[in-house]
Design a protein around this motif. Structure first.
Motif, PDB file in Angstrom:
ATOM      1  N   VAL A   1       0.769  -1.168   0.018  1.00  0.00           N
ATOM      2  CA  VAL A   1      -0.009   0.124  -0.050  1.00  0.00           C
ATOM      3  C   VAL A   1       0.764   1.270  -0.068  1.00  0.00           C
ATOM      4  O   VAL A   1       0.554   2.117  -0.463  1.00  0.00           O
ATOM      5  N   THR A   2       1.737   1.232   0.786  1.00  0.00           N
ATOM      6  CA  THR A   2       2.820   2.362   0.807  1.00  0.00           C
ATOM      7  C   THR A   2       3.335   2.627  -0.460  1.00  0.00           C
ATOM      8  O   THR A   2       3.764   3.826  -0.968  1.00  0.00           O
ATOM      9  N   VAL A   3       3.982   1.459  -1.168  1.00  0.00           N
ATOM     10  CA  VAL A   3       4.690   1.774  -2.544  1.00  0.00           C
ATOM     11  C   VAL A   3       3.601   2.244  -3.545  1.00  0.00           C
ATOM     12  O   VAL A   3       4.263   3.253  -4.321  1.00  0.00           O
ATOM     13  N   VAL A   4       2.455   1.496  -3.396  1.00  0.00           N
ATOM     14  CA  VAL A   4       1.268   2.197  -4.468  1.00  0.00           C
ATOM     15  C   VAL A   4       1.210   3.686  -4.048  1.00  0.00           C
ATOM     16  O   VAL A   4       1.084   4.506  -5.066  1.00  0.00           O
ATOM     17  N   TYR A   5       0.852   4.091  -2.927  1.00  0.00           N
ATOM     18  CA  TYR A   5       0.596   5.683  -2.678  1.00  0.00           C
ATOM     19  C   TYR A   5       1.882   6.425  -3.105  1.00  0.00           C
ATOM     20  O   TYR A   5       1.707   7.370  -3.660  1.00  0.00           O
ATOM     21  N   LEU A   6       2.912   6.043  -2.740  1.00  0.00           N
ATOM     22  CA  LEU A   6       4.186   6.687  -3.146  1.00  0.00           C
ATOM     23  C   LEU A   6       4.141   7.025  -4.690  1.00  0.00           C
ATOM     24  O   LEU A   6       4.631   8.042  -5.410  1.00  0.00           O
ATOM     25  N   GLY A   7       3.927   5.916  -5.176  1.00  0.00           N
ATOM     26  CA  GLY A   7       3.931   5.773  -6.721  1.00  0.00           C
ATOM     27  C   GLY A   7       3.254   6.758  -7.362  1.00  0.00           C
ATOM     28  O   GLY A   7       3.383   7.532  -8.326  1.00  0.00           O
ATOM     29  N   SER A   8       1.755   6.690  -6.997  1.00  0.00           N
ATOM     30  CA  SER A   8       0.649   7.651  -7.314  1.00  0.00           C
ATOM     31  C   SER A   8       1.091   8.929  -6.963  1.00  0.00           C
ATOM     32  O   SER A   8       0.822   9.818  -8.010  1.00  0.00           O
ATOM     33  N   PHE A   9       1.413   9.358  -5.803  1.00  0.00           N
ATOM     34  CA  PHE A   9       1.842  10.582  -5.258  1.00  0.00           C
ATOM     35  C   PHE A   9       3.078  11.233  -6.202  1.00  0.00           C
ATOM     36  O   PHE A   9       2.961  12.488  -6.743  1.00  0.00           O
TER      37      PHE A   9
END
Length: 202
Positions: free
Chosen positions: A33-41
């Protein structure tokens, strides 16, 4: 917490494995979830930067589109009356200019911090009266202000523009949408019947 650990240590091996697998799954899910969020950000930030660069390029193109050497001088004909700023005196003409700049800024989402008149200038034998405005707003608002000034009627000339960013940049990243502050000097042609005792040179 200590009692929970003691209970877990005394639990059967299959229960310990189940708990360990559950913890591992939870940690894995948090990481994903953290990686996906950072990628989207980061993707959003990259897209925002690309949009801002495109807007800045368009703004530069609009400002540079009409070089001062190519300004056409209005001819003194009845049909050319719409080429001149209305007014019978310099203060009246500058008041009209201030009103136009304020109206354009409001419709574009920008704010006029201050505005004042400048000395009239001569370009190719024609007289131009001007105002200098301190403008604040977003990049898109600045772009729209410049576009409307350049395309409004009677014609206006943007003679000087100085723009700077006002955002705080932390580690090379903007924490909010780009905000700008700048000064724009705008001039409009004065009719030949208007008496202007003090004519400046460009």
């Amino acid at each position: 917490m200590t009692e929970l650990l003691i209970t877990l240590m005394n639990a059967p091996r299959y229960a310990q494995r189940s708990v360990a697998l559950g913890v591992l799954g939870l940690v894995s899910m948090i990481v994903v979830v953290t990686v996906v969020y950072l990628g989207s950000f980061l993707s959003t930030k990259v897209a925002d930067i690309a949009d801002m660069r495109a807007e800045l390029f368009r703004l530069d193109e609009i400002i540079a589109r009409k070089p001062l050497t190519e300004v056409s001088i209005p001819s003194v004909e009845p049909a050319a009356a719409t080429l001149f700023i209305e007014g019978e005196s310099l203060p009246a003409i500058q008041a009209k200019l201030q009103e136009r700049v304020n109206t354009i800024a409001r419709s574009s989402g920008a704010t006029i911090a201050s505005i004042s008149g400048t000395s009239p200038i001569e370009l190719g034998g024609a007289t131009y009266a001007g105002v200098r405005a301190d403008v604040e707003g977003s990049l898109k608002a600045f772009h729209e202000v410049v576009r409307q000034l350049e395309t409004s009627e009677p014609p206006l000339i943007i003679r000087q523009v100085a723009i700077r960013g006002t955002n705080r940049v932390l580690q090379g990243v903007l924490s909010e949408p780009l905000q700008l502050a700048g000064q724009i000097a705008v001039y409009g042609a004065v009719g030949p019947t208007v008496v202007l005792p003090d004519k400046g040179k460009p």
